[in-house]
Motif scaffolding. Sequence first.
Motif, PDB file in Angstrom:
ATOM      1  N   UNK A  96       0.816  -1.211   0.000  1.00 31.67           N
ATOM      2  CA  UNK A  96       0.000   0.000   0.000  1.00 31.67           C
ATOM      3  C   UNK A  96       0.854   1.267   0.000  1.00 31.67           C
ATOM      4  N   UNK A 107      -4.993  -4.149   8.532  1.00 30.43           N
ATOM      5  CA  UNK A 107      -4.552  -3.923   7.147  1.00 30.43           C
ATOM      6  C   UNK A 107      -5.286  -2.741   6.532  1.00 30.43           C
ATOM      7  N   UNK A 167      -7.011 -10.139  -1.078  1.00 28.59           N
ATOM      8  CA  UNK A 167      -6.257  -9.147  -0.300  1.00 28.59           C
ATOM      9  C   UNK A 167      -5.013  -8.646  -1.032  1.00 28.59           C
ATOM     10  N   UNK A 168      -4.632  -9.316  -2.115  1.00 26.74           N
ATOM     11  CA  UNK A 168      -3.488  -8.814  -2.870  1.00 26.74           C
ATOM     12  C   UNK A 168      -3.940  -7.909  -4.022  1.00 26.74           C
ATOM     13  N   UNK A 169      -4.989  -8.327  -4.736  1.00 30.89           N
ATOM     14  CA  UNK A 169      -5.430  -7.491  -5.863  1.00 30.89           C
ATOM     15  C   UNK A 169      -6.161  -6.234  -5.392  1.00 30.89           C
ATOM     16  N   UNK A 195      -5.038  -4.511  -2.830  1.00 32.55           N
ATOM     17  CA  UNK A 195      -4.003  -3.629  -2.311  1.00 32.55           C
ATOM     18  C   UNK A 195      -3.586  -2.690  -3.441  1.00 32.55           C
TER      19      UNK A 195
END
Lengths: 300, 261
Positions: A106, A143, B106-108, B110
């Motif tokens: 991020x 997160x 949760x990766x794409x 981000x």
Amino acid sequence: MSEVVIETEGLSKDFGPTHALQGLDLTVRAGDVFGFIGPNGAGKSTTMRILMDVLRPTSGTVRVLGTDPRTGGGRLRARIGYLPGELALDGRSEVGSWLDYQARLHGAAPGAWRPYAERLGLDPGRRIGKLSRGNKQKVGLARAFAHSPELLVLDEPTGGLDPLMQQEFLVMVREARAAGQTIFLSSHILSELEHVAETVGVLRQGRLVTSAPLTELRDRLGTTVTVETEHPLDPAPVGRLEGVEEVHADGTVLTVDLHGSPDALLKHLAAHHVVHLRAEAPDLETSVLRLYHDDEEADR
Amino acid sequence: MSALIARRWLHDARAGLLGWSVGLAAVTTMYLSFFGIMDADIMGDYMASLPEGMVEAFGFQDLSSGAGYAQSTVYGLLGPVLLLIAGMTRGVGAVAGDEASGALEVEVTAAAERRDVYVGRALGLTGFVLALGAVVALATAVISSITGMGLSPTHILAGAAALTMLGLVHAAVAFAVGAATGRPGVALGVTVAVAVLGWFAYNLGPRLADWVQPLSPWEWAYGESPLEQGVDGVGLALLAALTLVAFVLGLLRFPHRDLGV
Ligand SMILES: Nc1ncnc2c1ncn2[C@@H]1O[C@H](COP(=O)(O)OP(=O)(O)OP(=O)(O)O)[C@@H](O)[C@H]1O
Ligand SMILES: [Mg+2]
């Protein structure tokens, strides 16, 4: 009017024969805490996935922070913190190392998540696969919050959290709002959002049934007044009074559904001997449930 | 960004990488060690005793030479079986598997581009297969020097390169089909079909028609007997080309589709 952070126009999404979203028009303004509620399968998660560019709309337009998610890409998502509704995490990772990785993804400093993990009582050394559902949810929340995004998109954020942690979450939301962040969060039940949301959008079968500030929604739902008089009152003239929606008489007890000012009712009652009077807001939950229901009736 | 994703993917795959490395090292060591123990004449007799069809069908070569023995056991049979299974399952898992489990979300979501996620995981997968190939090469070099199989380092490298690229091709097909479709079952099915058809085309193709064998990735890898003859540039180039084609086709599709549907 403050700037619009999320805007959809005529947003539709089909999954084969399923019409998950059917012309959704949604507006979320900067600095708002917007509660997105609706029953199972209403399309809440589908909407959020479209905002995050996991899914692509069948038709309609979407703008998030002024950009189309399809073209905004990673640069847009760096400004958003997202908590998936069905959070699945790689179980082999350690909490801390995974959150560090996510922070890097991020564009935030590794360790930016630490204050949140601490507040939520997360142990960074544990393996994610060994965590309970509620603790996994905390990893997802850390997160989402870690990089201080302009917009938080949280799909059923309190799922699996115990009451104490739900309170802590509400505090986190209030702080985020005070810091100028916009929060878009979903739930099945209004009571969960009642203490934090300022605006509520009710979704049913892929359509927005209503979208209004919570205070306005409360006003719209009115007040229930219960009056006990010495002698039975004739309900008919009461029913004609200004602001009275519905009257129900049971002996000396009169139940009145009131919208707007109680002035006319009180003046009418002044001519009688009132033994007891109680005014209460109807339960918001049941009222909203009725809202789903009314719409269903209208569909037929 | 894709380098970061590749490193993380390998980090998460490290336990599997260790397991497969141990397995491949053990199989290579065990089989190749027998070469020193077995008498060359006995091996030759054994070969002569086998029906000719079987020798051909299993791609057995002259077992009395070090190169032939290594090819018949480790490089032509058990090595590819293990490496292909490892590469395929990881290839399917890298996108389609994680998509089905939900872990990809949760990766794409981000701040990474889809493209970076694809490229990063493809790089990680490539590293995974290359590492396993290196394990086989290393084990071969060690055993060859002990047992006197007579394999030169360049020939070992040539054989291991062929084996590794054969594994990589199949891993890439599994990865790309999975990334393009999001269906782990489809990806696995297609890749197993490619592997099995390729194997039959290589070993039995010549009996069917002249054009069959040259289409097989196995023929590209082993047609020129790299353990004996050294590096076959054309074969390796064909394997690399097919890997690249699969990679590009997946990359064309993955960024443009719905995930997790
Ligand atoms: N990947 C998918 N494939 C097919 N249909 C889907 C898919 N995702 C959602 N749907 C359908 O779309 C509709 C909306 O689903 P969605 O998950 O958005 O609802 P929701 O409001 O989030 O519900 P819940 O409160 O249960 O989480 C449902 O009818 C669902 O079955
Ligand atoms: Mg949902």
